[in-house]
Design a protein around this motif. Structure first.
Motif, PDB file in Angstrom:
ATOM      1  N   GLU A   2       0.783   0.950   1.919  1.00 20.42           N
ATOM      2  CA  GLU A   2       1.989   1.149   2.736  1.00 20.42           C
ATOM      3  C   GLU A   2       3.213   1.381   1.865  1.00 20.42           C
ATOM      4  OE1 GLU A   2       5.654   0.169   4.769  1.00 20.42           O
ATOM      5  OE2 GLU A   2       4.732  -1.052   3.187  1.00 20.42           O
ATOM      6  N   SER A   3       3.301   0.656   0.767  1.00 27.10           N
ATOM      7  CA  SER A   3       4.428   0.811  -0.153  1.00 27.10           C
ATOM      8  C   SER A   3       4.413   2.190  -0.815  1.00 27.10           C
ATOM      9  CB  SER A   3       4.382  -0.298  -1.218  1.00 27.10           C
ATOM     10  OG  SER A   3       5.431  -0.155  -2.141  1.00 27.10           O
TER      11      SER A   3
ATOM     12  N   ASP B 287       3.062   4.860   0.358  1.00 24.11           N
ATOM     13  CA  ASP B 287       3.393   5.842   1.398  1.00 24.11           C
ATOM     14  C   ASP B 287       4.905   6.014   1.526  1.00 24.11           C
ATOM     15  OD1 ASP B 287       0.720   6.191   1.927  1.00 24.11           O
ATOM     16  OD2 ASP B 287       0.697   4.933   3.727  1.00 24.11           O
ATOM     17  N   ARG B 288       5.638   4.917   1.416  1.00 20.40           N
ATOM     18  CA  ARG B 288       7.095   4.982   1.572  1.00 20.40           C
ATOM     19  C   ARG B 288       7.802   5.551   0.353  1.00 20.40           C
ATOM     20  NH1 ARG B 288       9.088   0.401   1.350  1.00 20.40           N
ATOM     21  NH2 ARG B 288       7.289  -1.007   1.447  1.00 20.40           N
TER      22      ARG B 288
END
Length: 325
Positions: free
Chosen positions: A196-197, A199-200
Motif C-alpha cells: 500500500e505504501s 502504491d502511494r
C-alpha cells in the motif's frame, strides 16, 4: 559562514571574464566563489541550491513524525540518526548558497512566505510505518539518482557538499530497503502495508525529477553551464531501470500496468506521470503543503530565542576580542 559579496567587474573586462568563465565550464573545471560568473548563473545556482536546502529541512517532517512511534529502540535510533543527517544536509547547502552571496535568513523568509519551493515529494502524508522504509528506498533512491551527478557540478562548493550528502543518502536508501525486506518477511498484514505504501509513493517519486524535458524551463541552461549533468527524463529513466529489479527482489508490485522491459531500447517502458497533479502540488495545493509549511513556521518562531542568544554571544565574543591586549 559569511556570505561572499560578488566583486563588480569593470565593464571593459566583462568580455574577457565571460570568456574565462565559459572556458572553465567548457573544460569541465570548477567555478569557485570568488571567480567572476554571470549573474544569471549565480541566480540559477541560488534558486537550485536553496530549493535543495529547503527540501532537506522540510523533508525531516514526514519521517520525523514516526520517531516516537517506531516499534523498537533500534528502529527509533536509526530514524533519529537519519533525520539528523537531513538537517545537516540542509546546513551544508545553505552554506553553499551563502558563498554565492545569498543570505540564509532571507532564503528562510522566502521559503516561509511561499516564494521559494522545495521538492514536491514532501507534500505527501506518511500514515503508515512502512512509509519510513518506502521513503528510504524510493525517495532517497530517486534523490541519489538525481544528486550523484551533482558531485560533478560546475560550482565547486555545491559539488563538494554533494559528495558527503550522497554518501549519507546512499546509506539511508539501504536502511529503507532493509526495513522493507524485514516487513516483507513478516505477516500478511505487514506485506500488505508495504504494498500500500509503495502504491502511494511510486508516482510522486517519479515526479521528483521535475517536469518532462520539453516543459522544463531551467534544465537546458543548467546543463549548458554544467550545473546539471543529465536531463530530467534521463534521470527518471535511470531511476526506473534501477528500481524495477529491486522491487522484484522485495516482492512488491510497482503500480504501473504499462511497466515492461523494452529490449529494443534497452530500458523499461513506463506509464505517463500525472503532471496535472505535480503542478497542483508545486503550486501549493498538495495534500500536505499547508501542514508542512505551518510546522516549519512554528519551528522557526519557537527557535527565535536560540538565534537571538547566538547573536548576542557572538557580539559579546567580538567585543571581548576588541578590548583584549
Amino acid at each position: 559562514m559569511t556570505a561572499v559579496t560578488p566583486t563588480p567587474a569593470d565593464p571593459v573586462e566583462t568580455g574577457t571574464l565571460r570568456d574565462r568563465f565559459e572556458e572553465t565550464v567548457a573544460r569541465d573545471r570548477r567555478v569557485e566563489p570568488r571567480d567572476w560568473m554571470p549573474e544569471e548563473y549565480r541566480r540559477t545556482l541560488i534558486r537550485q541550491v536553496a530549493q535543495h536546502a529547503h527540501s532537506e529541512i522540510i523533508g525531516m517532517q514526514p519521517e520525523g513524525a514516526w520517531i516516537t512511534r517506531a516499534p523498537s529502540l533500534r528502529r527509533k535510533s536509526i530514524l533519529l540518526a537519519k533525520v539528523q543527517d537531513e538537517a545537516g544536509h540542509g546546513l551544508y547547502l545553505y552554506a553553499a548558497a551563502e558563498t554565492l552571496g545569498a543570505d540564509r535568513a532571507d532564503l528562510t523568509a522566502k521559503l516561509l512566505a511561499g516564494q521559494q519551493k522545495y521538492s514536491s515529494i514532501f507534500n505527501y502524508p506518511t500514515p503508515s510505518y512502512a512509509d519510513v522504509g518506502t521513503i528510504g528506498w524510493l525517495v532517497d533512491g530517486a534523490a541519489i539518482c538525481n544528486q550523484v551527478p551533482l558531485c560533478r557540478s560546475s560550482y565547486g562548493p555545491y559539488a563538494r557538499a554533494m559528495v558527503r550528502i550522497c554518501k549519507e543518502e546512499s546509506f539511508h536508501q539501504r536502511q529503507g530497503y532493509e526495513l522493507l525486506l524485514t516487513l516483507m518477511a513478516g505477516t500478511d498484514a505487514q506485506r500488505a502495508m508495504v504494498q500500500e505504501s509503495v502504491d502511494r509513493f511510486w508516482w510522486p517519486a517519479l515526479m521528483m525529477f521535475g517536469p518532462p524535458d520539453d516543459r522544463s524551463p531551467n534544465s537546458a541552461r543548467s546543463m549548458a553551464w554544467g550545473v546539471k549533468r543529465h536531463t530530467n527524463d534521463e534521470l527518471r529513466q535511470r531511476f526506473v531501470d534501477m528500481t524495477v529489479p529491486q522491487a522484484e527482489r522485495l516482492g512488491v508490485t510497482l503500480p504501473d500496468p504499462e511497466l515492461r522491459w523494452n529490449a529494443e531500447r534497452g530500458h523499461h517502458d513506463f506509464g505517463a506521470v500525472d503532471w496535472a497533479e505535480f503542478a497542483e502540488v508545486v503550486a501549493g495545493r498538495g495534500p500536505c503543503n499547508a501542514e508542512r509549511l505551518a510546522r516549519r513556521r512554528a519551528a522557526h518562531d519557537e527557535g527565535a530565542w536560540v538565534r537571538e542568544a547566538a547573536t548576542a554571544y557572538a557580539a559579546g565574543q567580538a567585543a571581548a576580542a576588541a578590548v583584549s591586549p
